[in-house]
Motif scaffolding. Structure first.
Motif, short mmCIF file in Angstrom:
data_model
loop_
_atom_site.label_atom_id
_atom_site.label_comp_id
_atom_site.label_asym_id
_atom_site.label_seq_id
_atom_site.Cartn_x
_atom_site.Cartn_y
_atom_site.Cartn_z
N LEU A 51 20.20 29.12 43.86
CA LEU A 51 21.52 28.50 43.80
C LEU A 51 21.67 27.57 42.60
O LEU A 51 22.77 27.05 42.36
N GLU A 69 21.58 28.69 39.73
CA GLU A 69 22.21 29.55 38.73
C GLU A 69 23.56 30.12 39.19
O GLU A 69 24.23 30.81 38.43
N ARG A 70 23.95 29.85 40.41
CA ARG A 70 25.19 30.43 40.93
C ARG A 70 25.72 29.58 42.08
O ARG A 70 24.97 28.82 42.69
N GLN A 71 26.98 29.77 42.41
CA GLN A 71 27.59 29.02 43.52
C GLN A 71 27.37 29.72 44.86
O GLN A 71 27.33 29.07 45.89
N TRP A 72 27.26 31.05 44.81
CA TRP A 72 27.08 31.84 46.02
C TRP A 72 25.79 32.64 45.88
O TRP A 72 25.37 32.96 44.77
N ASP A 106 29.42 36.27 42.58
CA ASP A 106 30.19 35.14 42.07
C ASP A 106 31.27 34.73 43.06
O ASP A 106 32.20 33.99 42.71
N HIS A 107 31.16 35.19 44.28
CA HIS A 107 32.09 34.87 45.36
C HIS A 107 31.32 34.99 46.67
O HIS A 107 30.23 35.58 46.71
N TRP A 127 25.92 24.16 48.54
CA TRP A 127 26.30 25.51 48.98
C TRP A 127 26.78 25.50 50.43
O TRP A 127 27.80 26.14 50.76
#
Length: 205
Positions: free
Chosen positions: A140, A142-145, A149-150, A181
């Motif tokens: 997490l 490196e990404r929100q989910w 990306d969703h 998150w």
């Protein structure tokens, strides 16, 4: 549509949460685990494994929480929650496997000790919980989910037992990405909370 569930089951909460996120109306049928209703003959006809949740969609019976998530995504035709492309579907499946494996044997098992008096080794399962939380924390960064990306059903599958990990004496304080998150999931339209207990250690704010 009926969902056989128990309010303290994280597996059941996954299914209930996704139904709510999709805006799908379902009758909630609480299964009295303490009274052994999940081992009664009528329930075993629905699920021979004697576990919640069970989804009854007009006679189509789906067992297993992750299978229910896949079924609902396919039935509702929501490709944002379960991608159709090979890479996207594989990314989601990877984390569904984590939910069924490392999450089940880590934070889920730790919580089963405190909430349901399961005969596991607390030190062992808490250590496993920290290993998988560390890996998710790194992912997490490196990404929100977790898988795209969703939000996808991978986020739904991971949420419940991570959210209530402190009830199993698993301290989430060191996992700031995980905490952010969790709040993202909780901000989704249609979110429904997993019932809390007073067991364990204080939850991260």
């Amino acid at each position: 549509m009926k969902l056989y569930h128990h309010p303290l089951s994280g597996h059941a909460h996954r299914a209930r949460l996704f139904l709510s996120l999709l805006g799908v109306d379902a009758e909630l049928v609480e299964v009295n685990l303490a009274a052994g209703a999940h081992k009664a003959p009528d329930f075993l006809k629905l699920n021979p494994f004697g576990q919640v949740p069970v989804l009854d969609d007009d006679g189509t019976i789906i067992n297993d929480s992750n299978a229910i998530l896949v079924y609902l995504a396919k039935k509702q035709g929501v490709t944002n929650w379960l991608p159709e492309d090979a890479k996207g579907a594989a990314a989601v499946q990877r984390w569904l496997s984590v939910a069924a494996g490392e999450i089940a044997y880590g934070p889920c098992a730790a919580r089963l000790i405190t909430v349901f008096n399961a005969p596991f080794n607390a030190n062992e399962v808490i250590a496993r919980a920290h290993v998988i939380l560390g890996r998710i924390e790194k992912a997490l960064a490196e990404r929100q989910w977790i898988a795209a990306d969703h939000p996808t059903i991978a986020d739904v599958a991971l949420y419940s037992y991570i959210a209530r990990a402190p009830e199993g004496n698993v301290d989430r304080a060191a996992y700031s990405n995980v905490t952010v998150w969790l709040r993202r999931v909780e901000a989704l339209p249609g979110f429904v909370a997993f019932q809390k207990t007073e067991i364990g250690i204080p939850e991260v704010a």
